[in-house]
Design an enzyme around this catalytic site. Structure first.
Site, PDB file in Angstrom:
ATOM      1  N   SER A   1       0.809  -1.218   0.000  1.00  0.00           N
ATOM      2  CA  SER A   1       0.000   0.000   0.000  1.00  0.00           C
ATOM      3  C   SER A   1       0.842   1.268   0.000  1.00  0.00           C
ATOM      4  O   SER A   1       0.424   2.298  -0.540  1.00  0.00           O
ATOM      5  CB  SER A   1      -0.930   0.013   1.220  1.00  0.00           C
ATOM      6  OG  SER A   1      -0.180  -0.139   2.418  1.00  0.00           O
TER       7      SER A   1
ATOM      8  N   HIS B   1      -0.781   4.886   7.274  1.00  0.00           N
ATOM      9  CA  HIS B   1      -0.096   5.236   6.039  1.00  0.00           C
ATOM     10  C   HIS B   1       0.422   6.676   6.092  1.00  0.00           C
ATOM     11  O   HIS B   1      -0.168   7.507   6.774  1.00  0.00           O
ATOM     12  CB  HIS B   1      -1.037   5.064   4.834  1.00  0.00           C
ATOM     13  CG  HIS B   1      -1.431   3.636   4.598  1.00  0.00           C
ATOM     14  ND1 HIS B   1      -2.620   3.124   5.038  1.00  0.00           N
ATOM     15  CD2 HIS B   1      -0.766   2.613   3.996  1.00  0.00           C
ATOM     16  CE1 HIS B   1      -2.693   1.844   4.716  1.00  0.00           C
ATOM     17  NE2 HIS B   1      -1.584   1.507   4.081  1.00  0.00           N
TER      18      HIS B   1
ATOM     19  N   ASP C   1      -5.633   7.556   8.603  1.00  0.00           N
ATOM     20  CA  ASP C   1      -5.811   6.246   9.225  1.00  0.00           C
ATOM     21  C   ASP C   1      -4.745   5.933  10.276  1.00  0.00           C
ATOM     22  O   ASP C   1      -4.714   4.842  10.827  1.00  0.00           O
ATOM     23  CB  ASP C   1      -5.847   5.140   8.170  1.00  0.00           C
ATOM     24  CG  ASP C   1      -4.546   5.027   7.364  1.00  0.00           C
ATOM     25  OD1 ASP C   1      -3.575   5.726   7.701  1.00  0.00           O
ATOM     26  OD2 ASP C   1      -4.525   4.230   6.414  1.00  0.00           O
TER      27      ASP C   1
END
Length: 339
Positions: free
Chosen positions: A82, A250, A247
């Site tokens: 990610s 990240h 979040d």
């Protein structure tokens, strides 16, 4: 220094196990498992994980340079998880791939065709699939690929030797196809703000150990590494609300830019585009070291490049970062550009 040497020895054992098909190297005692599972459950209540689809940044960067000469565009590929995909930001220009494509175009004065096959949630065993995608079109083989992988291997408890084996094989396949390869090694998971002790200490230890082992595997497979582990650590700890995304896991746009600035010099150096006068400086801890020692040193200091030299040596460098150019608002579709 003793901690570095210990990490170097364990990293070498992991890399050796990876090379010879061995199993994982246990880094924690069984007694720690109960405590860790409790801490993980507590951390998951606070640490997010985004279900948002990362913005697609594929396309041509620096298209205007194509009108200044008749040289073909450079091709940049991105693989990984990610972080490589740019999860946590909402505009293509904020992703690490777009930032590096823009920087590479500006420094090379050539257009850069960028393609990203990274998958959020991916572990190192997904790299074989990603490499297949990246090399599917033999007429569009990348000149250079960047891989960012490892965090999910730690959080999902993949055996370190298995993790390194998958990464090393991906690097070998890309190198065999003619690609230069730069790996941003496992980030320091101990910098995640809501993670408390003892999980923070364990997460830091595991992620740095994997980063060191990744470096050995990558160097011995023909690639280069840049340590992302401690790179953002002090900055994340000092300004977590700026460098972490919504979040809490990240990076934010500023966090990705910080990482991209560290990778850009190595990316350009791999293509012969970085100033040759930038020589190793022993006073800054640069120079030739046994590969496992260089790997351990790099895992402890972010932004550190490790490049292969004559075996069993590796060159450790702290390249000076340069400010990234202002990214293009949106990438250009290569099919719509001539030249």
């Amino acid at each position: 220094m003793p901690m570095t040497m210990s990490r170097a020895r364990v990293a070498r054992r992991i890399a050796t196990a990876a090379a010879f098909g061995g199993g994982g190297v246990g880094l924690l005692g069984v007694a720690a498992v109960g405590v860790l599972l409790t801490e993980v459950r507590l951390a998951r209540r606070t640490v997010g994980g985004s279900s948002d689809i990362p913005p697609c940044a594929d396309g041509r960067y620096g298209a205007a340079f194509g009108h200044r000469n008749d040289r073909p565009p450079l091709r940049l590929g991105f693989l990984g998880d990610s972080t490589a995909a740019g999860q946590g930001v909402h505009r293509p220009s904020q992703t690490p791939g777009a930032l590096l494509a823009s920087g590479l175009a500006a420094l090379s004065e050539l257009p850069v065709d960028f393609r990203n096959v990274a998958l959020p949630g991916a572990q190192s065993d997904d790299l074989a699939r990603q490499v297949e995608l990246m090399l599917a079109d033999s007429a569009a083989t990348p000149d250079v690929c960047v891989i960012m992988i490892g965090a999910n291997d730690v959080t999902h408890r993949m055996a370190p030797a298995q993790s390194v084996r998958h990464l090393a094989e991906a690097v070998r396949r890309l190198r065999a196809a003619g690609c230069e390869v730069i790996v941003g090694t496992c980030p320091d998971l101990g910098t995640i703000e809501p993670v408390y002790q003892p999980l923070r200490w364990v997460a830091r230890r595991l992620s740095r150990q994997l980063a060191a082992a990744q470096t050995i595997g990558v160097i011995e497979s023909g690639g280069r590494t840049v340590s992302l582990g401690d790179l953002l650590g002090p900055e994340f700890e000092a300004r977590p609300r700026e460098l972490f995304g919504p979040d809490n896991y990240h990076p934010s746009a500023e966090g990705y830019a910080t990482a991209a600035m560290a990778v850009l010099p190595t990316l350009c150096a791999s293509l012969g585009l970085w100033p040759e006068e930038e020589r190793p400086e022993p006073a800054r801890g640069e120079g030739l070291l046994p590969v496992e020692q260089a790997a351990a040193e790099a895992a402890s200091e972010g932004g550190t490049e490790v490049t292969a030299s004559r075996a069993p040596w590796a060159l450790l460098k702290h390249r000076r970062r340069r400010q990234l150019p202002e990214p293009e608002p949106e990438p250009t579709d290569p099919s719509s550009v001539t030249g």
